[in-house]
Design a protein around this motif. Structure first.
Motif, short mmCIF file in Angstrom:
data_model
loop_
_atom_site.label_atom_id
_atom_site.label_comp_id
_atom_site.label_asym_id
_atom_site.label_seq_id
_atom_site.Cartn_x
_atom_site.Cartn_y
_atom_site.Cartn_z
N LYS A 4 9.46 -5.54 -1.81
CA LYS A 4 9.03 -6.75 -2.48
C LYS A 4 8.59 -7.79 -1.45
CE LYS A 4 9.53 -5.75 -6.82
NZ LYS A 4 8.38 -5.79 -7.74
N GLY A 5 7.47 -8.45 -1.73
CA GLY A 5 6.96 -9.48 -0.85
C GLY A 5 7.72 -10.79 -1.05
N MET A 6 7.35 -11.78 -0.25
CA MET A 6 8.00 -13.08 -0.30
C MET A 6 7.70 -13.79 -1.62
SD MET A 6 9.78 -13.43 2.44
CE MET A 6 10.07 -15.19 2.54
N ILE A 7 6.58 -13.40 -2.27
CA ILE A 7 6.22 -14.07 -3.52
C ILE A 7 6.56 -13.13 -4.68
CG2 ILE A 7 4.41 -15.39 -4.68
CD1 ILE A 7 2.95 -15.52 -2.01
N MET A 8 5.55 -12.51 -5.25
CA MET A 8 5.77 -11.68 -6.43
C MET A 8 5.36 -10.23 -6.21
SD MET A 8 7.02 -13.61 -8.86
CE MET A 8 6.62 -12.72 -10.36
N GLY A 9 4.47 -9.99 -5.23
CA GLY A 9 3.89 -8.67 -5.10
C GLY A 9 4.79 -7.69 -4.37
N GLU A 30 -0.25 -7.35 -6.17
CA GLU A 30 0.32 -8.08 -7.30
C GLU A 30 -0.60 -7.90 -8.50
OE1 GLU A 30 1.65 -12.65 -8.51
OE2 GLU A 30 1.09 -12.17 -6.44
N ASN A 31 -0.03 -7.51 -9.63
CA ASN A 31 -0.81 -7.27 -10.85
C ASN A 31 -1.96 -6.30 -10.58
OD1 ASN A 31 0.82 -9.06 -12.34
ND2 ASN A 31 -0.42 -10.81 -11.67
N ASN A 32 -1.66 -5.27 -9.79
CA ASN A 32 -2.60 -4.20 -9.48
C ASN A 32 -3.81 -4.67 -8.67
OD1 ASN A 32 -2.78 -1.35 -9.72
ND2 ASN A 32 -4.53 -1.59 -11.09
N ARG A 33 -3.65 -5.76 -7.95
CA ARG A 33 -4.72 -6.25 -7.08
C ARG A 33 -4.16 -6.55 -5.69
NH1 ARG A 33 -9.49 -7.35 -9.43
NH2 ARG A 33 -10.17 -8.58 -7.61
N TYR A 437 -7.38 3.68 -1.70
CA TYR A 437 -6.11 3.04 -2.05
C TYR A 437 -5.62 3.45 -3.44
CZ TYR A 437 -7.37 0.52 2.07
OH TYR A 437 -7.73 0.23 3.36
N GLU A 438 -6.36 4.36 -4.06
CA GLU A 438 -5.97 4.89 -5.37
C GLU A 438 -5.60 6.38 -5.29
OE1 GLU A 438 -9.10 1.92 -7.71
OE2 GLU A 438 -9.56 4.05 -7.45
N SER A 439 -5.74 6.95 -4.11
CA SER A 439 -5.52 8.39 -3.96
C SER A 439 -4.73 8.68 -2.69
CB SER A 439 -6.87 9.12 -3.90
OG SER A 439 -7.66 8.62 -2.84
N TRP A 440 -4.22 9.89 -2.61
CA TRP A 440 -3.62 10.37 -1.37
C TRP A 440 -4.77 10.79 -0.45
CZ3 TRP A 440 1.57 10.44 -0.19
CH2 TRP A 440 2.45 10.22 -1.25
N ARG A 458 -1.09 6.71 0.76
CA ARG A 458 -0.69 7.04 -0.61
C ARG A 458 -1.27 6.01 -1.57
NH1 ARG A 458 4.63 8.14 1.43
NH2 ARG A 458 3.18 8.83 3.01
N PRO A 459 -1.34 6.33 -2.84
CA PRO A 459 -1.89 5.37 -3.81
C PRO A 459 -1.05 4.10 -3.86
CG PRO A 459 -1.72 7.57 -4.77
CD PRO A 459 -0.96 7.61 -3.49
N ILE A 460 -1.72 2.95 -3.76
CA ILE A 460 -1.02 1.68 -3.91
C ILE A 460 -1.64 0.85 -5.04
CG2 ILE A 460 -0.32 1.62 -1.50
CD1 ILE A 460 -2.54 -0.41 -0.98
N ILE A 461 -2.75 1.36 -5.62
CA ILE A 461 -3.43 0.70 -6.74
C ILE A 461 -3.60 1.71 -7.85
CG2 ILE A 461 -5.58 -0.39 -7.51
CD1 ILE A 461 -4.14 -2.21 -5.68
N GLU A 462 -3.30 1.30 -9.08
CA GLU A 462 -3.57 2.16 -10.24
C GLU A 462 -5.06 2.11 -10.57
OE1 GLU A 462 -1.81 4.24 -12.15
OE2 GLU A 462 -0.08 4.00 -10.81
#
Length: 751
Positions: A4-9, A30-33, A437-440, A458-462
């Protein structure tokens, strides 16, 4: 792996996909961005270094041109279709075209670009499954001369050297602007470290005062196009003065006596004068290069210039006579996880050539400059179907006009891509691909020493919509084309049980199924890929189980346990380290064991280059360099700098407020033409014309102008910058198909 980041992401450890260095990043999502990016200090290769390109990956990932669904051209527009319909129709058309015209009618253009190499395992296998060998790649857009020379001197085209920047005390640079283009880990840090050290020296040979030349101890503002002539002169000086390392040459080189006459009577002072340089200064640089812990780095400034192959040959010869190959502080053979390309000797009758232009494969690939002619040929076996995968020939390769004409003649053009590119717009089918950033995914670029580095992102975005991993797209086509042998249900079950069970079941299956080995990436993708949710991840597992002998030896040297389970240990360690890790270590004391020549030595005689070398003299070069009245300037079509990212960055907002696409021109030339800074000018070459803003600068060389590459994209209906490949004729190339982008005759007119 993520926190978890310092804010929300959530913060993920990943890597940049915008240049071959793939520096480590910490990315907050955060929120998939992507909302924040910084360098990953825990990345053992980049150690927190990142340039502004990496900091702007959000503009690559999130852009208005992203593709979400398969599209089919219907008349002058595109209609959304299902994946099943797209795969069915493309496979049927491929089968029809190849069935009627033969396998030479099909070509694959891909290989993974700057950040995503795993699709190549599937794309190349699809191509070969259809009987073709026509793989068009940026490797042979830029490096054909280098690879061809490597094959003769070192014994394999895919055996390369790189500078030992950490240990050298004298770095000589030709045509490389490392302060901006990187190409080695943490290049700006390394260059500044050398330049600031009073016991080390940085010498830059470049027509213009580049950012690297600005920090150098010595800048040689060479006459454009004369790099090979200067190298021949430098070798001549060293041999004539007796400064060569005779002990090293006796032990580690062969063929010197056959080429010595090319240098012993050569008029080096006159050659240096033709290069517009001072002979005494060049002579002193030769002395220091021959007597210090020196190394030499060159890049596209000479590899895409006049005498490309000869320049690569002369660079290797210069290093060899000074004893600087395979030694600390010199040019070393770096470690590799997987070699970039194969060895494809054109003397072997089994090596394919292009049908219309007769270019041989180099590292298994063909030059993109030849493709328009291969399509526009009148031969019945001309190219008729092309799959473009993660590539953008309409902005990356020479002669956009020729490519547009050729692509319109194809019976089938399929583009698998992230965004609606200018290439996609011409296609019959457009297939949406997942981003890096959506795939391996990962790359095999990291050319490090002595450690061998690898990072599997690894994927970090849906993903939004229905994009697939590029490897999955090739797999589905192969399946529909009947290129995958029947797979028993037991193999699917074993994939769900675990790696040990799967490995045993796979060996049993491969022993019974003769076609299994030829389709292995697809088999892994369908079975293990289904279990893991990624065909690329399945391919990585397969690569580790079948790692080549050299990698296994290097992995053992790095602490991995030898034996049958080494592949499994490597795979698991890679999975446990999203930031990347050292997976091997080459032996720095036995670096020359990388040579693959028959005699185990550096072979300095290449008979095919003899005539070109003999003709490389001051008189002939003066005549060849005389500008034609209609084209009095030389254009450098392409410039590596911090405001371009090839064609991967479509949204121009990342450069908002910056002068990112201008024509660099010297003040004297501008004054003679009545051009002021910021004025629009017209640049014309044999290929066409563009209009561009002039940037008057004293860093330019007189008679030499520069336009960066990677611009001219249409984003949300607006064109940003100019496409420099409107100015590069695809036939302005050398005998291996390398376009001379760094030497394009042109004229400049004020508007």
């Amino acid at each position: 792996q993520a926190r978890k980041g310092m804010i929300m992401g959530t913060v993920h450890r990943t890597g940049c996909v915008l240049c071959p260095q793939n520096c480590g990043l910490e990315v907050e999502v955060e929120n998939n961005r992507i909302v924040k990016v910084r360098g990953d200090k825990g990345n053992v290769r980049s150690r927190g270094y990142v340039c502004r390109k990496g900091l702007n990956i959000a503009n690559h990932q999130h852009n208005a041109d992203r593709l979400k669904y398969p599209l089919k051209r219907v008349g002058d527009r595109f209609e959304r279709i299902s994946w099943d319909q797209a795969i069915d129709e493309i496979a049927a058309k491929l089968k029809e075209i190849v069935g009627e015209y033969g396998p030479k009618s099909f070509a694959y253009m891909g290989g993974g670009g700057q950040g995503c190499h795993f699709e190549a395992a599937f794309g190349v296998r699809l191509m070969r499954g259809l009987g073709s060998r026509y793989h068009y790649s940026p490797l042979t857009q830029e490096f054909s001369g280098l690879f061809w020379v490597n094959g003769r001197i070192y014994g394999r085209q895919n055996v390369h050297t790189e500078i030992d920047a950490e240990e050298t005390d004298f770095l000589l640079v030709f045509g490389w602007n490392g302060m901006e283009s990187h190409q080695i880990p943490q290049a700006p840090r390394q260059l500044q470290k050398i330049a600031r050290d009073p016991n080390r020296q940085l010498v830059v040979v470049d027509p213009r005062r580049s950012e690297t030349a600005k920090v150098a101890d010595i800048h040689l503002p060479i006459r454009p196009g004369t790099d090979a002539l200067l190298m021949r002169a430098m070798i001549a000086v060293i041999l004539q003065e007796g400064w060569e390392n005779r002990e090293y040459m006796e032990r580690h080189t062969s063929g010197m006596e056959a080429i010595r006459d090319l240098f012993m009577s050569f008029d080096a002072p006159r050659a240096v004068k033709t290069c517009h340089l001072d002979f005494d200064q060049v002579r002193e640089i030769c002395r220091q290069f021959a007597t210090r812990r020196s190394c030499l780095r060159y890049d596209l400034g000479i590899m895409m210039n006049r005498h490309s192959a000869v320049s690569s040959y002369l660079a290797a010869t210069l290093l060899a006579i000074c004893g600087r190959i395979g030694v600390r502080g010199g040019n070393i053979f770096h470690g590799q996880m997987i070699p970039l390309g194969s060895h494809s000797d054109e003397r072997d009758p089994r090596t394919w050539r292009t049908v219309a232009t007769n270019f041989p494969a180099i590292v298994g690939c063909f030059p993109p400059a030849a493709m328009p002619e291969e399509i526009l040929s009148d031969r019945p076996d001309r190219l008729r179907a092309v799959i473009v995968s993660g590539a953008h020939p309409l902005r990356s390769y020479p002669d956009t006009t020729a490519y547009e004409e050729a692509f319109k003649r194809l019976d089938l053009l399929v583009t698998a891509e992230l965004a609606m590119t200018e290439t996609a717009v011409l296609s019959h089918y457009i297939l949406p691909a997942r981003s890096g950033y959506e795939s391996w995914d990962g790359t095999f670029f990291p050319l490090t020493f002595p450690g061998i580095y690898f990072q599997m992102r690894r994927p970090i975005i849906e993903p939004e919509g229905e994009p697939l991993e590029l490897g999955e797209i090739h797999l589905r086509l192969a399946d529909r084309l009947g290129l995958i042998p029947p797979i028993p249900e037991s193999l699917y079950r074993a994939a769900e049980e675990g790696h040990v069970a799967f490995g045993l079941a796979l060996m049993e299956y491969a022993g019974k199924e003769p076609a299994a080995m030829g389709a292995m990436p697809f088999i892994l993708g369908k079975t293990l890929g289904k279990a893991k949710g990624s065909v690329h991840l399945a391919a990585l597992w397969g690569m580790m189980q079948t790692a080549p002998k050299a990698l296994r030896k290097n992995a053992a040297r790095a602490g991995f346990k030898p034996g049958m389970m080494m592949g499994e240990e490597l795979f698991q360690k890679i999975m446990d380290h999203p930031e990347g890790l050292w997976i091997g270590r080459v032996d720095p004391e036995d670096n020359l064991n990388s040579l693959r020549t028959e005699d185990g030595k550096i072979n300095l005689e290449i008979p095919e280059l003899r005539a070109e070398l003999e003709g490389l003299d001051p008189e002939r070069e003066e005549a060849a360099l005389m500008p034609a009245p209609v084209f009095p300037f030389v254009l450098m079509a392409g410039r590596h700098f911090r405001m371009n990212a090839n064609t991967l960055m479509r949204n121009p907002v990342w450069n908002e407020g910056k002068r990112d696409c201008t024509l660099l021109i010297h003040g004297d030339d501008a004054a003679a033409l009545g051009i002021r800074d910021g004025q629009t000018v017209r640049v014309t070459t044999e290929a066409g014309s563009v209009e561009i803003e002039a940037e008057v600068t004293e860093t330019a060389h007189r008679g030499h102008v520069v336009i960066p590459h990677g611009f001219g994209m249409v984003y949300e209906g607006k064109v940003h910058g100019v496409n420099v490949n409107r100015l590069t004729k695809n036939t302005n190339r050398d005998w291996l198909g390398t376009p001379m982008h760094r030497y394009v005759p042109c004229r400049i007119e004020a508007i």
